[in-house]
Design a protein around this motif. Structure first.
Motif: not given
Lengths: 572, 572
Positions: B131-133, B289-295, B381-384
């Motif tokens: 989360l910090t990242s 959020m996009n980073e978090a979704r990949i995370g 690709l993000t949602p996948i």
């Protein structure tokens, strides 16, 4: 009694019992002649009442405060003992047994419907009663009159509880490796020594005594399952009340199903009585195991059903978001039951839990009308009755979490417990993989394939009466028949069984599609939301779910042996 | 460092990074010019070392002793703080950031590989760092230089942690209903008031300060998401150290992921700074959020991967049963990895977790080579990337329990925790259903379908190079293309999106099949168990898994609108 319960649906039970299975017609049989729709309903009433009042309220408490063992005795929250006392006083434990044992000769199908209330309300507490029932049934079938008097009657009165002791630490599914041994004494009794694992209800203070049914090997018996005999080993001597040589070696700490003690037991020269004849122990135990497998399937349905009802209630109350295409941010949010993906999860769950419930009751009714044909059909269906709900009604609990969103993942809501509790059902009483081998390796091949023929015959008969949906089911039945023949054409068990799980999955979905056609017929010509719901779920299952079996049967037909031929070293 | 880890596979990471993705070639770029294979390996070494030594050992303790709140402060087991301190001192938090911020400009793909070790070793503890990242990356992209100095630098040094505050009790997925409000002050700062829900890392004593990024609505802003602005709200004033108006209203108690505090926060006239411009808050938040979704996808892969490695180890050690057809009960039992159904569970798990890992690293590398094409592909690709591992790598943890049998269901073994922890990933950062709507409703339609065209083009290029398995994948890609066109032919979003989840499931499996063809090619001509394993899993995925999409695409092609047309009253 609440009008609409979130434990289970009385309306659905009545539909299945009376509008479909015609349970009332059972009263024409001598065994059930004293009964009527009124007595059946009275048992359903009292079951719902006790389940909601005495079982459901401590479901979470049992989960949060699992049994503890201080080296002396096991402590369980007092609500469990109180609930089981009410259950015993209601007469339900004896309801299905013959009048000469103080029972009421209630049909299995009604008993099963009654017991589902307890399983849905509180899996952990109800398990003590379920195990005791299976134990008593076994002894009634295979014990002596004296054993029945000594052990069964107190169980039916709720004074004793029972267990089944099969597994050992080194032998879970593999009973031929059981090493617990029994030494015959000059007086004809035995002494049992060995370690047993995963014994549910194996120790507690909930009853005056615990009657263990133990698989063990008499000295000199042959290796394998043919050398197993079955013994009655009470926790305490019935006359003196002194502890027998049954030591609680420890409690297992589970992810769910925490209200039920699960134990490691050490039998140390424990006084034991033989059941029936030496060497026939596994055969007797299958009496209890088959009942337990149906009970496990029923438990999976019950947990899935209550999860579905909780999710449906939440989805109708919770307001969030707007329909797709509505771009007006000031429009009020709608109940989430309006969103198609929430509907997908609810409707698929409905199709799983109501389809599973129909299968459970259908199987129970076969026991009420014993005949060579019905016995064979039940035998064939048992692995599906056990494994299908364990997998798919668990998915209903998974959906229930998802529908609740973040709330569903917290312990402030009940659905996460249902999900954890239901995870056990794919494991105990024979894993899903064991059920698959049983179905494809034994059930559909025995008696020249008569069991499968019978099953497919019943499916086709029903499907022929439902023109709207039946064709797809008839086609699926034909594919299953052809695939089964193809798999066994070479007579090579290792090759035939390599994708047994795909076979179980395919036949399971076919059987539930059949259950939906049965319900479609029972709802035919009837109006109102309830019947529309049955038609909707039937249509959903046949059009959205049944097609899953296509790729499974394609795989089986292809003769694929990847899982046999691969080298283990290639994993990892 | 152990030779064979049960946390994650170093061998597989190296194969994917160096034999497939050619991470070394990134060093030709100016941004990564200071790096080499040696520096990449050094980061992988230190990540594995810290993950195994400082994170994995307290994974169970964090689960059994979840954070508590006494009304004053949150208490967390001390191992968490110690582990995060070691993590900070290693330089890993800053590794991916630019040199001018004290960072080391490590490529995303290597950072992602490194961080997977922490997610696999201890999801709960690693979440604070994740989360910090994300918070720091957002501020680097959209904050002022002063904000970066004040907030980002201490985060990179491990002194501050960060959160993202989007959801509210009445608005989980529906951000247009956010009601938290911000009042502008004469000095240009703001005051934020409102309640936020599900805030991970929202309160604790692990860092000197917590930097909340909060979505709120400035007075007079329009309704809907266009009225949302983004604010920095520190827990404590940076100069005085006094508490800001951020009150911990309570902790949520979760089924899993228990090591991470999850909070209800009340913002009460809290001092806040605007990020960027008013009204663009959601746009900025999507950066995080996009980073978090990949995370989240990466976390799901990591938990599935470690579950698979534990199950594989167990299956090779545990002796039970005999091969089908072996009727000799005195033959010694075999390791359960010999049984086909255990192999099915292991091999399918391998195909899920290694396929998922490939997708995660592929996505990360797109960030290292920014271009309009790569940005569009990543966006598509993000949602996948988020939803597929959440569903299928969770199934690997389910299989891991099943392979362990009863043991797997107990807390004496680690796999049941992985299963519970991984259940969250289908919920947070946008549920699977939200991802499905994003994919079919937005990602494959934007720019005239260019994103989907790009994706299918890459799939076809690779499939054309793998004659053994490529045809089935090319066929599947053609079906997806045709189905997409058909769904949108009428231009009616409500109808097109009614079965969006089936679409996500189908495209997800197609994408993972592609990832397996990529790995097949990277393994081509190479010998040894590792490469045989890659070929085996590729073959398994294409022949046993990819066919699942047939019925899904059939359903979509049929134009079925059952879920739209049904009446909610028919449920229940």
């Amino acid at each position: 009694m609440t009008a609409v319960s979130k434990v289970l649906s009385r309306r659905d039970l009545e539909f299945l019992l009376y509008e479909w299975l015609d349970a009332e017609a059972l009263t024409a049989r001598e065994r059930f002649a004293e009964h009527s729709r009124e007595t059946f309903d009275a048992f359903l009433d009292v079951s719902q009442q006790i389940a909601e009042r005495d079982f459901a309220p401590h479901n979470r408490a049992g989960d949060l405060n699992e049994p503890t063992f201080d080296g002396e005795k096991v402590t369980i929250i007092p609500e469990v003992s109180r609930a089981l006392k009410v259950f015993a006083e209601s007469g339900l434990p004896a309801a299905g047994f013959p009048a000469e044992l103080g029972g009421l000769q209630l049909p299995h199908v009604v008993q099963r419907a009654c017991f589902l209330w307890f399983q849905a309300a509180n899996t952990g507490t109800s398990a003590y009663a379920m195990l005791t029932s299976g134990n008593a049934h076994l002894l009634v079938a295979h014990g002596t009159d004296e054993q029945i008097q000594r052990y069964v009657l107190p169980m039916l009165e709720g004074r004793f509880t029972g267990t089944m002791c099969l597994s050992e630490p080194q032998a879970g599914s593999s009973l031929s490796d059981v090493t617990t041994r029994a030494a015959k004494q000059p007086d004809g009794t035995y002494r049992v020594t060995g370690g047993k694992m995963w014994i549910s209800g194996g120790d507690h203070e909930l009853s005056e005594n615990i009657i263990h049914l133990v698989l063990a090997r008499v000295e000199g018996a042959p290796a394998g399952v043919k050398g197993l005999s079955l013994f009655i080993v009470p926790k305490k001597d019935l006359e003196t009340g002194e502890r027998n040589g049954v030591v609680l070696a420890g409690l297992n700490h589970k992810m769910g199903y925490r209200g039920t003690t699960n134990t490691v037991l050490a039998f140390e020269d424990a006084a034991a009585e033989l059941v029936g004849e030496e060497g026939r122990g596994l055969q007797y135990m299958f009496h209890m195991m088959n009942e337990a497998r149906i009970g496990v399937g029923a438990g999976a349905v019950a947990l899935g059903y209550t999860g579905y009802l909780h999710a449906l209630d939440y989805a109708r109350e919770r307001l969030q978001g707007r329909p797709v295409g509505d771009k007006n941010p000031t429009a009020p949010p709608v109940a989430i039951v309006r969103h198609p993906d929430v509907r997908r999860m609810l409707l698929s769950s409905k199709s799983y839990v109501e389809g599973g419930l129909a299968l459970i009751l259908y199987a129970a009714k076969l026991l009420d009308e014993p005949s060579p044909e019905n016995d064979l059909l039940l035998d064939t269906l048992t692995p599906i009755v056990k494994a299908w709900p364990s997998q798919w009604c668990r998915l209903a609990d998974d959906h229930a979490i998802q529908i609740h969103g973040g709330y569903g993942y917290t312990r402030e809501y009940p659905v996460e417990q249902f999900y954890r509790d239901n995870r056990l059902n794919s494991i105990h009483e024979g894993t899903d993989g064991i059920q698959a081998l049983d179905l494809l390796g034994r059930k559909v091949t025995q008696k020249g394939g008569a069991g499968l023929g019978l099953l497919l015959g019943r499916i086709r008969s029903r499907a022929g009466l439902v023109p709207e949906l039946g064709d797809a089911v008839i086609e699926a039945a034909a594919r299953v028949e052809a695939t089964t023949a193809k798999l066994w054409a070479a007579g090579n068990a290792e090759t035939a069984l390599v994708n047994a799980t795909a076979y179980l999955d395919a036949v399971g979905h076919l059987v539930i599609a059949w259950m939906w056609l049965e319900q479609w017929s029972a709802a035919e010509g009837k109006e109102g939301d309830f019947y529309e719901g049955k038609r909707l779920a039937a249509r959903y299952f046949v059009t959205h779910e049944l097609p899953r079996i296509g790729p499974l049967l394609d795989l089986l037909d292809s003769g694929d042996t990847l899982l046999r031929d691969m080298d283990d070293a290639w994993l990892g």
